[in-house]
Design a protein around this motif. Structure first.
Motif, PDB file in Angstrom:
ATOM      1  N   ARG A   1     -16.409   4.622  17.863  1.00  0.00           N
ATOM      2  CA  ARG A   1     -16.163   3.613  17.078  1.00  0.00           C
ATOM      3  C   ARG A   1     -16.133   2.245  17.700  1.00  0.00           C
TER       4      ARG A   1
ATOM      5  N   ALA B   1     -19.843   1.299  18.494  1.00  0.00           N
ATOM      6  CA  ALA B   1     -20.617   0.961  17.304  1.00  0.00           C
ATOM      7  C   ALA B   1     -20.259  -0.384  16.877  1.00  0.00           C
TER       8      ALA B   1
ATOM      9  N   GLN C   1     -22.835  -3.737  16.914  1.00  0.00           N
ATOM     10  CA  GLN C   1     -22.844  -4.359  15.891  1.00  0.00           C
ATOM     11  C   GLN C   1     -22.549  -5.980  16.179  1.00  0.00           C
TER      12      GLN C   1
ATOM     13  N   PRO D   1     -15.238   7.801  12.513  1.00  0.00           N
ATOM     14  CA  PRO D   1     -16.505   8.621  11.915  1.00  0.00           C
ATOM     15  C   PRO D   1     -16.329   9.764  11.866  1.00  0.00           C
TER      16      PRO D   1
ATOM     17  N   THR E   1     -16.925  13.753  12.090  1.00  0.00           N
ATOM     18  CA  THR E   1     -17.813  14.286  13.271  1.00  0.00           C
ATOM     19  C   THR E   1     -18.199  15.681  13.278  1.00  0.00           C
TER      20      THR E   1
ATOM     21  N   LEU F   1     -22.752  14.822  16.256  1.00  0.00           N
ATOM     22  CA  LEU F   1     -23.357  14.013  15.106  1.00  0.00           C
ATOM     23  C   LEU F   1     -22.305  13.226  14.167  1.00  0.00           C
ATOM     24  N   VAL F   2     -22.636  12.053  14.157  1.00  0.00           N
ATOM     25  CA  VAL F   2     -21.570  11.231  13.377  1.00  0.00           C
ATOM     26  C   VAL F   2     -22.315  10.265  12.276  1.00  0.00           C
ATOM     27  N   SER F   3     -23.432  10.398  12.074  1.00  0.00           N
ATOM     28  CA  SER F   3     -24.399   9.727  10.966  1.00  0.00           C
ATOM     29  C   SER F   3     -23.669  10.316   9.617  1.00  0.00           C
ATOM     30  N   GLU F   4     -23.782   9.597   8.663  1.00  0.00           N
ATOM     31  CA  GLU F   4     -23.024  10.087   7.354  1.00  0.00           C
ATOM     32  C   GLU F   4     -24.116  11.145   6.628  1.00  0.00           C
ATOM     33  N   ALA F   5     -25.683  11.040   6.969  1.00  0.00           N
ATOM     34  CA  ALA F   5     -26.481  11.920   6.470  1.00  0.00           C
ATOM     35  C   ALA F   5     -26.388  13.255   7.191  1.00  0.00           C
ATOM     36  N   ASP F   6     -26.178  13.252   8.370  1.00  0.00           N
ATOM     37  CA  ASP F   6     -25.931  14.604   9.112  1.00  0.00           C
ATOM     38  C   ASP F   6     -24.797  15.266   8.667  1.00  0.00           C
TER      39      ASP F   6
ATOM     40  N   SER G   1     -22.544  14.830   6.088  1.00  0.00           N
ATOM     41  CA  SER G   1     -22.590  15.273   4.792  1.00  0.00           C
ATOM     42  C   SER G   1     -23.339  16.531   4.586  1.00  0.00           C
TER      43      SER G   1
END
Length: 303
Positions: free
Chosen positions: A13, A16, A20, A236, A238, A250-255, A257
């Motif tokens: 976190r 990231a 940003q 996130p 995980t 994996l931490v992306s929302e798509a993965d 989910s």
């Protein structure tokens, strides 16, 4: 000593958020490192990717470069301290290998854990004898492993299920996990009894997915995985995939989910709690009576 946060997740976190901030200022890695007098961009890159335990002084320097205002700055300093924790809990994991250490951090800081295993009993549910056999088998590929240290570390991780504020833990086990295979009868009975005892804990759920079950259009996971949700919703969610040589986080929302949907589908075709316990007890009794696993078939039933 339970952790209020997971250091590995705090590192992800923090990285990231720092990335940003850098992009908001339209700065490259090289430009930031030049301003700070850092020899190369690899240090900043590792911080942004959550791959290194950050030095608080370095984080403060980055916040200065990005001119972060006090409220946001204070929040990021708290996250940085969590990411760089060196409390006694961490020292207790000193003999853990890096892979086990990552899982231990995730488990210790999680509010809930869901794990699917297609072939072996998950580490958090292994009895001492079973854990020993797994570690000794692993030495065929990793002869440098210290068996006794690895077993101690694996069993130490299990304390997370016995602490005062444990995570909610759900294990979805393929029916093949309940086959004795080449495990000795004594070790197998111990392991099945251990599973039954843990499944009786209010925060632990164990469900067996029958071999004949088809979750959704016959879709099955290609490998075992574990997913983690943390108390702070900003940390996130995980998923960890364990491979033969390394682990993929994996931490992306798509993965994440997709794996959460897969867990829901597996749970929908798994045996119910009582049926799972009956199967585990039957497999333990079968080991004691010398029966072979193929002599017993399980029909899929709703969970």
């Amino acid at each position: 000593m339970p952790l209020p946060t997971s250091p590995v997740i705090r590192r992800a976190r923090l990285g990231a958020e720092l990335r940003q901030l850098r992009r908001r200022e339209a700065l490259t890695l090289e430009q930031v490192c030049d301003r700070l007098g850092w020899a190369s961009t690899s240090k900043l890159s590792r911080i942004e990717l959550g791959q290194s335990r950050p030095d608080l002084a370095d984080v403060l320097d980055l916040l200065d470069v990005y001119e972060v205002p006090p409220p946001q700055r204070d929040a990021l300093i708290v996250i940085a301290r969590d990411a760089a924790t060196s409390r006694g809990w961490w020292k207790a994991l000193g003999e853990m290998g890096e892979r086990q250490r990552t899982y231990a951090e995730l488990e210790a800081g999680a509010a809930s854990i869901v794990e699917y295993q297609p072939a072996v009993v998950p580490g958090l549910l292994q009895s001492p004898g079973y854990a020993r056999q797994r570690v000794e088998a692993g030495r065929l590929l990793y002869p440098e492993v210290n068996v006794e240290a690895d077993i101690r570390a694996r069993l130490m991780r299990q304390d997370v299920l016995r602490r005062a504020d444990p995570p909610r833990y759900t294990a979805l086990l393929d029916e093949r996990v309940c086959d004795q295979g080449d495990v000795s009868p004594e070790v197998w009975r111990e392991q099945m009894a251990h599973l039954v005892a843990l499944a009786d804990l209010p925060h632990v759920t164990v469900r067996v997915v029958p071999c004949a079950a088809a979750p959704r259009a016959g879709l099955h996971p290609l490998t075992g995985y574990s997913s983690y949700v943390f108390p702070d919703p900003a940390d996130p969610r995980t998923v960890m995939l364990e491979t033969l040589t390394s682990d993929l986080r994996l931490v992306s929302e798509a993965d994440v989910s997709r794996y959460e949907r897969m867990s829901d589908w597996l749970a929908s075709v798994a045996l119910g709690g009582d049926e799972t316990l009956a199967l585990l007890r039957d497999r333990a009794a079968g080991s004691a009576n010398g029966r072979h696993e193929s002599d017993r078939a399980v029909s899929p039933q709703g969970g």
